[in-house]
Every structure is written in structure tokens, then in C-alpha cells.
Design a protein around this motif. Structure first.
Motif, PDB file in Angstrom:
ATOM      1  N   ASN A  95     -13.403  11.148 -15.137  1.00 45.33           N
ATOM      2  CA  ASN A  95     -14.098  12.343 -15.402  1.00 45.33           C
ATOM      3  C   ASN A  95     -13.647  13.217 -16.532  1.00 45.33           C
ATOM      4  OD1 ASN A  95     -11.876  13.078 -13.986  1.00 45.33           O
ATOM      5  ND2 ASN A  95     -13.037  14.016 -12.256  1.00 45.33           N
ATOM      6  N   HIS A  96     -12.327  12.611 -17.157  1.00 45.35           N
ATOM      7  CA  HIS A  96     -11.758  13.155 -18.355  1.00 45.35           C
ATOM      8  C   HIS A  96     -11.404  14.448 -18.295  1.00 45.35           C
ATOM      9  CE1 HIS A  96     -12.970   9.480 -20.510  1.00 45.35           C
ATOM     10  NE2 HIS A  96     -14.430   9.700 -20.100  1.00 45.35           N
ATOM     11  N   ASP A  97     -10.874  14.698 -17.217  1.00 42.28           N
ATOM     12  CA  ASP A  97     -10.368  16.149 -16.822  1.00 42.28           C
ATOM     13  C   ASP A  97      -9.032  16.224 -17.063  1.00 42.28           C
ATOM     14  OD1 ASP A  97      -9.586  14.947 -14.503  1.00 42.28           O
ATOM     15  OD2 ASP A  97     -10.267  16.332 -13.184  1.00 42.28           O
ATOM     16  N   GLY A  98      -8.504  15.089 -17.558  1.00 44.18           N
ATOM     17  CA  GLY A  98      -6.961  14.968 -18.010  1.00 44.18           C
ATOM     18  C   GLY A  98      -6.320  15.261 -16.701  1.00 44.18           C
ATOM     19  N   GLN A  99      -6.662  15.055 -15.650  1.00 43.23           N
ATOM     20  CA  GLN A  99      -5.952  14.959 -14.143  1.00 43.23           C
ATOM     21  C   GLN A  99      -6.522  13.510 -13.640  1.00 43.23           C
ATOM     22  OE1 GLN A  99      -4.370  17.654 -12.933  1.00 43.23           O
ATOM     23  NE2 GLN A  99      -3.848  18.368 -14.992  1.00 43.23           N
ATOM     24  N   VAL A 100      -5.659  13.072 -13.173  1.00 43.48           N
ATOM     25  CA  VAL A 100      -5.788  11.611 -12.379  1.00 43.48           C
ATOM     26  C   VAL A 100      -5.465  11.633 -10.804  1.00 43.48           C
ATOM     27  CG1 VAL A 100      -5.229   9.114 -12.280  1.00 43.48           C
ATOM     28  CG2 VAL A 100      -5.226  10.300 -14.415  1.00 43.48           C
ATOM     29  N   SER A 101      -6.533  11.973 -10.048  1.00 46.07           N
ATOM     30  CA  SER A 101      -6.418  11.861  -8.743  1.00 46.07           C
ATOM     31  C   SER A 101      -5.921  10.639  -8.147  1.00 46.07           C
ATOM     32  CB  SER A 101      -7.646  12.166  -7.902  1.00 46.07           C
ATOM     33  OG  SER A 101      -8.711  10.896  -8.203  1.00 46.07           O
ATOM     34  N   PHE A 102      -5.631  10.415  -6.944  1.00 45.68           N
ATOM     35  CA  PHE A 102      -5.190   9.290  -6.280  1.00 45.68           C
ATOM     36  C   PHE A 102      -6.209   8.437  -6.065  1.00 45.68           C
ATOM     37  CE2 PHE A 102      -4.296   6.129  -3.066  1.00 45.68           C
ATOM     38  CZ  PHE A 102      -2.994   5.962  -3.421  1.00 45.68           C
ATOM     39  N   ILE A 110       0.670  -1.320   0.015  1.00 52.07           N
ATOM     40  CA  ILE A 110      -0.064   0.181   0.091  1.00 52.07           C
ATOM     41  C   ILE A 110       0.976   1.226  -0.077  1.00 52.07           C
ATOM     42  CG2 ILE A 110      -1.755   1.344   1.386  1.00 52.07           C
ATOM     43  CD1 ILE A 110      -2.686  -1.354   2.351  1.00 52.07           C
ATOM     44  N   VAL A 111       2.046   1.351   0.782  1.00 51.92           N
ATOM     45  CA  VAL A 111       2.618   2.321   0.848  1.00 51.92           C
ATOM     46  C   VAL A 111       3.600   2.394  -0.305  1.00 51.92           C
ATOM     47  CG1 VAL A 111       4.804   3.316   2.034  1.00 51.92           C
ATOM     48  CG2 VAL A 111       3.145   2.243   3.281  1.00 51.92           C
ATOM     49  N   ALA A 112       3.887   1.596  -1.052  1.00 53.17           N
ATOM     50  CA  ALA A 112       4.640   1.563  -2.421  1.00 53.17           C
ATOM     51  C   ALA A 112       3.647   2.129  -3.228  1.00 53.17           C
ATOM     52  CB  ALA A 112       4.862   0.125  -2.739  1.00 53.17           C
ATOM     53  N   ILE A 113       2.212   1.794  -3.582  1.00 57.34           N
ATOM     54  CA  ILE A 113       1.384   2.394  -4.299  1.00 57.34           C
ATOM     55  C   ILE A 113       1.361   3.907  -4.228  1.00 57.34           C
ATOM     56  CG2 ILE A 113      -1.061   2.702  -5.156  1.00 57.34           C
ATOM     57  CD1 ILE A 113      -1.008  -0.488  -4.203  1.00 57.34           C
ATOM     58  N   VAL A 114       1.199   4.530  -2.888  1.00 61.00           N
ATOM     59  CA  VAL A 114       1.271   5.653  -2.642  1.00 61.00           C
ATOM     60  C   VAL A 114       2.646   6.488  -3.202  1.00 61.00           C
ATOM     61  CG1 VAL A 114       0.924   7.516  -0.821  1.00 61.00           C
ATOM     62  CG2 VAL A 114      -0.373   5.641  -0.920  1.00 61.00           C
TER      63      VAL A 114
END
Lengths: 103, 103
Positions: free
Chosen positions: A65-72, A8-12
Motif C-alpha cells: 500500500n506504499h505507505d512506507g510502513q510494513v505491517s506484520f 513461525i516464532v522465529a519469523i515473529v
């Protein structure tokens, strides 16, 4: 920390590494996402072990949501879908009631 | 394999380790899930770093269809939610609309 906690820590940490190249450290922009996929999800040894349809779906669905930005949140869902694709390729589609008796 | 690929493989391996103690190797039963949580998600060093509400939600939501059996899909979603809880505690809640104009 346990093996799962370390994962999990590695993913972050991977997200942080790539999201941190522009001013918005909490989102991956298109270039950052491209760099992440190229460096972190392109090993043939890994790709061969993931159900192809699932991998495609996971990566195409990453910016929902196709805003060109990927949240965590979007990224972590993509990772979950990729791990499901890995599991599925190893064990087959979820059905297979016939093998219930095998140990 | 990359760091992210290794993390994905680790998630699958942890599931396999605990799901493999009864005949149904593709599902965690209640005892297996309990053992997994106890051994893999109880390190104080980790728990302190995860948003408490998110952790609670992730673990309570793990068996969404309440059949006492956790599929890999349910498990991987729980892991995604936990990693989100870890990220959120580190960076704060996602709001901050004021910064929309920054690059």
C-alpha cells in the motif's frame, strides 16, 4: 515446539527485533526494513538458492500500500514468497508432469 | 545463514519431509497434510499463542482449490497466516487509528 512452530516464532521475533527500534513497534519503517533485509536476507548461501525473480518480486511487493510502513501481514507474505522462491529454485517451476513416476 | 533465512529453510524442509511420503513429492495429499498438522502444529504451547480464528482460517484455507493436494505455495501462505495469528494474539488486532500522529 516442533520445527515448524519454531520457524513461525522465529519469523515473529525477527520482525519484532527490527520493528522495535522506533515508537511504532508494530510496523517496519523504511530504515528498519532496510536494516532487516541487510542483516537477515543477504547471505549469499541463501540468496543463491532462491529464484531471482521471486526474490525481487517478494521484496518489491513488501509495502503494497506504499505507505512506507510494513505491517506484520505484509512481512509474513514476503517471507512466504521468499520460501516459495527457495522451493521453486530447488524443484523447478510447477509443471514437470513427466517426473511423476520417479520415487 | 541468518535467523530468518534458517526459518525459511525450515519451512521448506518440513514440507519436503511430509510431502515426500508418496510419489508426488511436490504436493501434500490429505494423509500427508494430516500427519504434518498432527506432528508440527499441535503443540499446546504454540496453539495457545495463536489467535483461534486465524488458526482455523489458515488451516481450513490451506487447500483453496479443493483438489485434495496442497502445493508449497498454499502451504507457505498457511504458514504466513499462522504467523500472523501468532503476532495478532501477542499484539492485539490492527486498529488503533488514534495513534496515527505518533512517530
Amino acid at each position: 515446539m516442533s520445527k515448524l512452530e519454531k520457524a513461525i516464532v522465529a519469523i515473529v521475533e525477527v520482525f519484532e527485533e527490527y520493528a522495535g527500534t522506533d515508537e511504532d513497534k508494530r510496523k517496519l519503517n523504511n530504515a528498519e526494513l532496510g536494516a532487516l533485509i541487510k542483516a537477515q536476507l543477504s547471505c549469499p548461501e541463501f540468496k543463491d538458492k532462491v529464484d531471482e525473480g521471486d526474490a525481487k518480486e517478494a521484496l518489491e511487493g513488501i509495502d503494497k500500500n506504499h505507505d512506507g510502513q510494513v505491517s506484520f501481514k505484509e512481512f509474513s507474505k514476503c517471507v512466504a514468497n521468499l520460501s516459495e522462491g527457495y522451493f521453486k529454485k530447488k524443484y523447478g517451476k510447477e509443471k514437470g508432469g513427466k517426473c511423476k513416476h520417479h520415487k
